[in-house]
Design a protein around this motif. Structure first.
Motif, short mmCIF file in Angstrom:
data_model
loop_
_atom_site.label_atom_id
_atom_site.label_comp_id
_atom_site.label_asym_id
_atom_site.label_seq_id
_atom_site.Cartn_x
_atom_site.Cartn_y
_atom_site.Cartn_z
N ASP A 1 0.83 -1.21 0.00
CA ASP A 1 0.00 0.00 0.00
C ASP A 1 0.86 1.25 0.00
OD1 ASP A 1 -2.28 -1.58 0.09
OD2 ASP A 1 -2.52 -1.39 2.27
N GLN A 2 1.96 1.22 0.74
CA GLN A 2 2.82 2.40 0.83
C GLN A 2 3.58 2.65 -0.47
OE1 GLN A 2 4.81 2.91 4.80
NE2 GLN A 2 3.70 1.02 5.31
N LEU A 3 3.96 1.57 -1.17
CA LEU A 3 4.58 1.75 -2.48
C LEU A 3 3.62 2.46 -3.44
CD1 LEU A 3 6.34 -1.72 -2.86
CD2 LEU A 3 7.49 0.51 -2.92
N LEU A 4 2.35 2.05 -3.41
CA LEU A 4 1.36 2.68 -4.28
C LEU A 4 1.11 4.13 -3.86
CD1 LEU A 4 -1.20 -0.25 -4.70
CD2 LEU A 4 0.63 0.47 -6.26
N ALA A 5 1.09 4.38 -2.55
CA ALA A 5 0.92 5.75 -2.08
C ALA A 5 2.09 6.63 -2.52
CB ALA A 5 0.80 5.77 -0.55
N ALA A 6 3.29 6.08 -2.51
CA ALA A 6 4.47 6.83 -2.95
C ALA A 6 4.40 7.13 -4.44
CB ALA A 6 5.74 6.06 -2.62
N LEU A 7 3.93 6.18 -5.24
CA LEU A 7 3.76 6.43 -6.67
C LEU A 7 2.70 7.50 -6.91
CD1 LEU A 7 3.92 2.78 -8.07
CD2 LEU A 7 5.64 4.59 -8.38
N ASP A 8 1.62 7.46 -6.14
CA ASP A 8 0.59 8.49 -6.27
C ASP A 8 1.15 9.86 -5.90
OD1 ASP A 8 -1.20 6.56 -7.06
OD2 ASP A 8 -2.12 6.33 -5.06
N TYR A 9 1.96 9.90 -4.86
CA TYR A 9 2.60 11.17 -4.49
C TYR A 9 3.49 11.67 -5.61
CZ TYR A 9 5.73 14.45 -2.20
OH TYR A 9 6.46 15.58 -1.90
N LEU A 10 4.29 10.78 -6.18
CA LEU A 10 5.18 11.18 -7.28
C LEU A 10 4.42 11.82 -8.42
CD1 LEU A 10 7.79 8.31 -7.88
CD2 LEU A 10 8.25 10.64 -7.09
N GLY B 1 6.32 1.47 -11.86
CA GLY B 1 6.75 0.17 -11.37
C GLY B 1 7.06 0.22 -9.89
N ALA B 2 7.33 -0.96 -9.32
CA ALA B 2 7.64 -1.04 -7.90
C ALA B 2 8.71 -2.09 -7.67
CB ALA B 2 6.39 -1.39 -7.09
N MET B 3 9.53 -1.84 -6.64
CA MET B 3 10.58 -2.75 -6.23
C MET B 3 10.62 -2.77 -4.71
SD MET B 3 13.75 -1.68 -8.77
CE MET B 3 14.82 -2.96 -8.12
N GLY B 4 11.36 -3.71 -4.16
CA GLY B 4 11.55 -3.71 -2.73
C GLY B 4 12.44 -4.87 -2.32
N HIS B 5 13.02 -4.72 -1.14
CA HIS B 5 13.87 -5.77 -0.58
C HIS B 5 13.14 -6.46 0.57
CE1 HIS B 5 17.06 -7.11 2.38
NE2 HIS B 5 17.29 -7.86 1.32
N SER B 6 13.27 -7.78 0.64
CA SER B 6 12.72 -8.56 1.74
C SER B 6 11.21 -8.34 1.85
CB SER B 6 13.46 -8.20 3.02
OG SER B 6 13.16 -9.12 4.06
N MET B 7 10.70 -7.86 2.98
CA MET B 7 9.26 -7.58 3.06
C MET B 7 8.85 -6.49 2.09
SD MET B 7 7.93 -7.96 6.96
CE MET B 7 7.96 -9.54 7.82
N GLY B 8 9.80 -5.63 1.71
CA GLY B 8 9.51 -4.65 0.67
C GLY B 8 9.32 -5.32 -0.68
N ILE C 1 7.36 -5.08 -11.82
CA ILE C 1 7.83 -5.13 -10.43
C ILE C 1 9.08 -5.99 -10.36
CG2 ILE C 1 5.55 -4.76 -9.41
CD1 ILE C 1 5.57 -7.81 -8.71
N VAL C 2 9.91 -5.70 -9.33
CA VAL C 2 11.13 -6.47 -9.10
C VAL C 2 11.27 -6.71 -7.60
CG1 VAL C 2 13.62 -6.63 -9.46
CG2 VAL C 2 12.21 -5.34 -11.09
N PRO C 3 10.76 -7.84 -7.08
CA PRO C 3 11.01 -8.19 -5.68
C PRO C 3 12.42 -8.74 -5.50
CG PRO C 3 9.47 -9.75 -6.71
CD PRO C 3 9.82 -8.74 -7.75
#
Length: 307
Positions: A148-157, A173-180, A197-199
């Motif tokens: 949810d926070q990744l999407l909120a950050a994209l909306d902010y951008l 797009g979205a990426m993150g490490h571990s739980m991210g 996306i790139v987990p």
């Protein structure tokens, strides 16, 4: 480890995939360029290049380099200005001569801050993306919350940030490490309009992602004891639809923390994946299709190539 490449799908599946990503805009641009005659010669004009291409033609050297073709700058997003995430840092190309850019949000893992993924910011931005590395609302947030926070950050951008005019809001797009990384899968499930996306060494208690329709590069680490590939990255990859553009890259003899510091292999294939699917830039397909063989840095690579 004795593993096999995933065989390519039928030509029918390839055709379906080829027209799934922004088909109308690219088709019309190409059709128009092919049909228009030049006044001086009466010859057909050259076919238009992909309008989303940014930067020069790639080489192994260019995508392995710490710095890409674009100079970059940063903007700090204080927590007080963020809505739905904990603030972060925006990295963006300073030039606008080639038009707008795709954008990618990146989340850290459990108990970590954006500093753990900060190296990816300038590295990806210098290749022609707007990047935001985020802090989460709590260091203990679940993968679903991080999604949810990744999407909120994209909306902010795209709607509020000072660089919003530099971003094409249809190319995200979205990426993150571990739980991210687990969060990036959650984001793709919740927002199918994402382009890629790139987990990275992703962690999530959910193992079935058959509902995801976003092109996904799953990056695992062979010696990961926090999110072992056998119970995280590999099940994530195999559960994704067989008809999806997807790849699995396993880092050779690497630990869970491998993606949290500059890593040429992670950067090279993340750049190529994002370029191919966020920018529809087929010039980068050469690096991910058929992809790397086993080496000192790569334990295994599988994909649904050809894309």
């Amino acid at each position: 480890m004795d593993r096999r490449f995933t065989p390519p799908r039928s030509t029918e599946g390839v055709a379906v995939r080829a027209f799934r990503r922004r088909p109308l805009q690219i088709f019309l641009a190409t059709l128009f360029a092919a049909a228009v005659l030049t006044p001086a010669t009466g010859q057909a004009a050259p076919t238009a290049v992909n309008p989303y291409e940014r930067g020069p033609a790639p080489t192994n050297a260019s995508i392995e380099a710490p710095q890409g073709a674009f100079a970059t700058a940063t903007v700090t997003v204080p927590a007080s200005a963020a809505r739905g995430f904990g603030g972060g840092t925006i990295y963006y190309p300073t030039s606008t001569s080639e038009g707008t850019f795709g954008a990618v949000a990146i989340s850290p893992g459990f108990t970590a801050t954006q500093s753990s993924v900060a190296w990816l910011g300038p590295r990806l931005a210098s290749q022609g993306f707007v990047i935001i590395t985020i802090d989460t609302l709590s260091r203990y947030d679940s993968p679903a919350s991080r999604g949810d926070q990744l999407l909120a950050a994209l909306d902010y951008l795209t709607t509020t940030s000072s660089v919003r005019s530099r971003i094409d809001a249809s190319r995200l797009g979205a990426m993150g490490h571990s739980m991210g990384g687990g969060g990036s899968l959650e984001a793709a499930k919740d927002r199918p309009a994402l382009q890629a996306i790139v987990p990275l060494a992703g962690y999530n208690t959910t193992k079935n992602w058959s509902q995801v329709s976003v092109p996904t590069l799953v990056v695992g680490a062979e010696s990961d004891t926090v999110a072992p590939v056998s119970s995280h990255s590999e099940p994530f990859y195999t559960s994704l639809p067989a008809t999806l553009d997807k790849a699995y890259l396993e880092l050779n003899n690497a630990s869970h923390s491998a993606p949290t510091s500059p890593n040429t292999t992670v950067a090279k294939y993340s750049i190529s994946w994002l370029k191919r699917f966020v920018d529809d830039d087929t010039r980068y397909e050469q690096f991910i299709c058929p992809g790397p063989g086993a080496s000192t840095t790569v334990e295994e690579y599988r994909s649904t190539c050809p894309f």
